[in-house]
Scaffold this motif. Sequence first.
Motif, PDB file in Angstrom:
ATOM      1  N   ALA A 188      33.906  47.528  30.944  1.00 31.26           N
ATOM      2  CA  ALA A 188      33.244  48.740  31.452  1.00 31.26           C
ATOM      3  C   ALA A 188      32.165  49.248  30.490  1.00 31.26           C
ATOM      4  N   PRO A 189      32.428  49.344  29.165  1.00 26.23           N
ATOM      5  CA  PRO A 189      31.340  49.756  28.266  1.00 26.23           C
ATOM      6  C   PRO A 189      30.188  48.757  28.235  1.00 26.23           C
ATOM      7  N   LEU A 190      30.502  47.461  28.320  1.00 27.72           N
ATOM      8  CA  LEU A 190      29.441  46.458  28.322  1.00 27.72           C
ATOM      9  C   LEU A 190      28.618  46.533  29.604  1.00 27.72           C
ATOM     10  N   ASP A 191      29.278  46.821  30.720  1.00 25.22           N
ATOM     11  CA  ASP A 191      28.547  46.987  31.982  1.00 25.22           C
ATOM     12  C   ASP A 191      27.567  48.150  31.893  1.00 25.22           C
ATOM     13  N   ALA A 192      27.996  49.228  31.274  1.00 21.59           N
ATOM     14  CA  ALA A 192      27.103  50.389  31.129  1.00 21.59           C
ATOM     15  C   ALA A 192      25.886  50.041  30.279  1.00 21.59           C
ATOM     16  N   ALA A 302      21.170  39.738  38.570  1.00 20.65           N
ATOM     17  CA  ALA A 302      21.632  38.344  38.648  1.00 20.65           C
ATOM     18  C   ALA A 302      22.115  37.858  37.288  1.00 20.65           C
ATOM     19  N   ALA A 303      21.391  38.227  36.214  1.00 26.05           N
ATOM     20  CA  ALA A 303      21.834  37.846  34.871  1.00 26.05           C
ATOM     21  C   ALA A 303      23.166  38.492  34.530  1.00 26.05           C
ATOM     22  N   LEU A 304      23.371  39.732  34.961  1.00 25.31           N
ATOM     23  CA  LEU A 304      24.663  40.396  34.730  1.00 25.31           C
ATOM     24  C   LEU A 304      25.793  39.641  35.426  1.00 25.31           C
ATOM     25  N   ALA A 305      25.546  39.211  36.670  1.00 20.11           N
ATOM     26  CA  ALA A 305      26.579  38.474  37.398  1.00 20.11           C
ATOM     27  C   ALA A 305      26.869  37.125  36.766  1.00 20.11           C
ATOM     28  N   VAL A 306      25.852  36.496  36.158  1.00 17.00           N
ATOM     29  CA  VAL A 306      26.037  35.182  35.549  1.00 17.00           C
ATOM     30  C   VAL A 306      26.722  35.288  34.195  1.00 17.00           C
ATOM     31  N   CYS A 307      26.377  36.305  33.419  1.00 14.21           N
ATOM     32  CA  CYS A 307      26.888  36.415  32.046  1.00 14.21           C
ATOM     33  C   CYS A 307      28.234  37.137  31.963  1.00 14.21           C
ATOM     34  N   ARG A 308      28.630  37.853  32.989  1.00 12.43           N
ATOM     35  CA  ARG A 308      29.884  38.618  32.936  1.00 12.43           C
ATOM     36  C   ARG A 308      31.072  37.658  32.965  1.00 12.43           C
ATOM     37  N   PRO A 309      31.990  37.757  32.015  1.00 11.90           N
ATOM     38  CA  PRO A 309      33.091  36.785  31.966  1.00 11.90           C
ATOM     39  C   PRO A 309      34.213  37.044  32.949  1.00 11.90           C
ATOM     40  N   LEU A 310      34.131  38.098  33.739  1.00  9.65           N
ATOM     41  CA  LEU A 310      35.139  38.393  34.761  1.00  9.65           C
ATOM     42  C   LEU A 310      34.439  38.814  36.046  1.00  9.65           C
ATOM     43  N   PRO A 311      34.983  38.472  37.196  1.00 11.13           N
ATOM     44  CA  PRO A 311      34.452  39.062  38.431  1.00 11.13           C
ATOM     45  C   PRO A 311      34.797  40.538  38.483  1.00 11.13           C
ATOM     46  N   PHE A 312      34.139  41.263  39.349  1.00 10.03           N
ATOM     47  CA  PHE A 312      34.414  42.685  39.480  1.00 10.03           C
ATOM     48  C   PHE A 312      35.749  42.868  40.182  1.00 10.03           C
ATOM     49  N   VAL A 313      36.671  43.540  39.512  1.00  7.36           N
ATOM     50  CA  VAL A 313      38.026  43.743  40.026  1.00  7.36           C
ATOM     51  C   VAL A 313      38.154  45.149  40.605  1.00  7.36           C
ATOM     52  N   GLU A 314      38.088  46.136  39.748  1.00  8.27           N
ATOM     53  CA  GLU A 314      38.190  47.527  40.181  1.00  8.27           C
ATOM     54  C   GLU A 314      36.827  48.178  40.274  1.00  8.27           C
ATOM     55  N   ALA A 315      35.943  47.828  39.353  1.00 10.26           N
ATOM     56  CA  ALA A 315      34.612  48.425  39.339  1.00 10.26           C
ATOM     57  C   ALA A 315      33.779  47.907  40.501  1.00 10.26           C
ATOM     58  N   THR A 316      32.825  48.708  40.917  1.00 11.09           N
ATOM     59  CA  THR A 316      31.912  48.331  41.993  1.00 11.09           C
ATOM     60  C   THR A 316      30.708  47.603  41.390  1.00 11.09           C
ATOM     61  N   PRO A 317      30.326  46.450  41.920  1.00  9.80           N
ATOM     62  CA  PRO A 317      29.163  45.742  41.381  1.00  9.80           C
ATOM     63  C   PRO A 317      27.921  46.621  41.469  1.00  9.80           C
ATOM     64  N   PRO A 318      27.115  46.673  40.431  1.00 11.23           N
ATOM     65  CA  PRO A 318      25.903  47.507  40.472  1.00 11.23           C
ATOM     66  C   PRO A 318      24.916  46.987  41.505  1.00 11.23           C
TER      67      PRO A 318
END
Length: 338
Positions: A188-192, A302-318
């Motif tokens: 979550a902090p990295l997503d922000a 797209a880079a966020l989706a590629v580099c994120r090591p987990l799929p979105f579980v609880e959080a909503t994809p930006p």
Amino acid sequence: MTKAPRAILLGEKAAHEVDVDDGVIRQGDVAILPESEPVDAAEPAAVPVAKRAFSWGSLFVAGLSGFLALAAGVWVQNTISALMSQNPALGYAALVCAAIAAFALLVMLLRVLRDILRERKVESLRQRGADLLVGGTTDDAKALAGELIGLYKGRAQTAKGRGELEEAMPQLFAPRDVLTVAERSLLAPLDAQAKAQIAIAARRVSLVTAVSPRALVDVLFVLVACARLLRAIASIYAGRPGTLGLFRLARQVLNHLVLTGGMAAGDAVIQQVLGQGLAARLSAKLGEGVINGMLTARIGLAALAVCRPLPFVEATPPTLSDVAGDLASWRGSKAEAE
């Protein structure tokens, strides 16, 4: 179980006289049409695509690379030998320079190998996380969470999240719960941070391309801004990539955009740019700035989706409106002020 009511019509034929004609049952004046039920036809099994052992293009590149490496080695050897025969000092200097160049090349290759292994690890973690969301055991989810902790072990900014995840794992008994806590604590902090970087890059590209006088300047600035954005997002999630690693990441991002249709300036862009009446208030150059900023934001997502090591579980994809939704309103307010 009660039966549904039925009507019996009295005709010339007795109730027990039944005619069957082409599947239609006739009893007196009543015709009963058989209800056709769909039959599950056996679908043909998917034919597995046979993977080619090699391609002629790969063989050509391998042969050409080997030839150039041998030619470079022979040229270096001849050069050093010639300098040794003329002046030993120059020969030894050339030998030292060649050794330094070889060492630097080895370090570069090791970094490329490190980047490839790290990207594959991130892809593996993301795929395992997606599989665990469909079905898996709690032990597998905790093992995945442990690997995430190890991935971010050297970062001081994730120390609090790693501690929270390690403290909560013994109390979790479902795979989704483990992944949810891991996402909440570590990602979550990295997503922000990633969304903030995308928003900054989109605004910067929108502003610069809106005021730049040349189209070539626009293209160069957008390319440089996108490269910096890719490297920044990769640094947030998986570590700063090298030059070749950046090219590999750019290829993965383009593949993701092609698969998801993200490069198309579709309904989202049209609604955000034209839906608010900006076409009548903005000049063509300002409109180009908005479009360039939104396309930069798409590349960042797209880079966020590629580099994120987990799929979105609880959080909503930006979404595009989360990182670039203020571009249209900012342009609109600026045009009204003018």
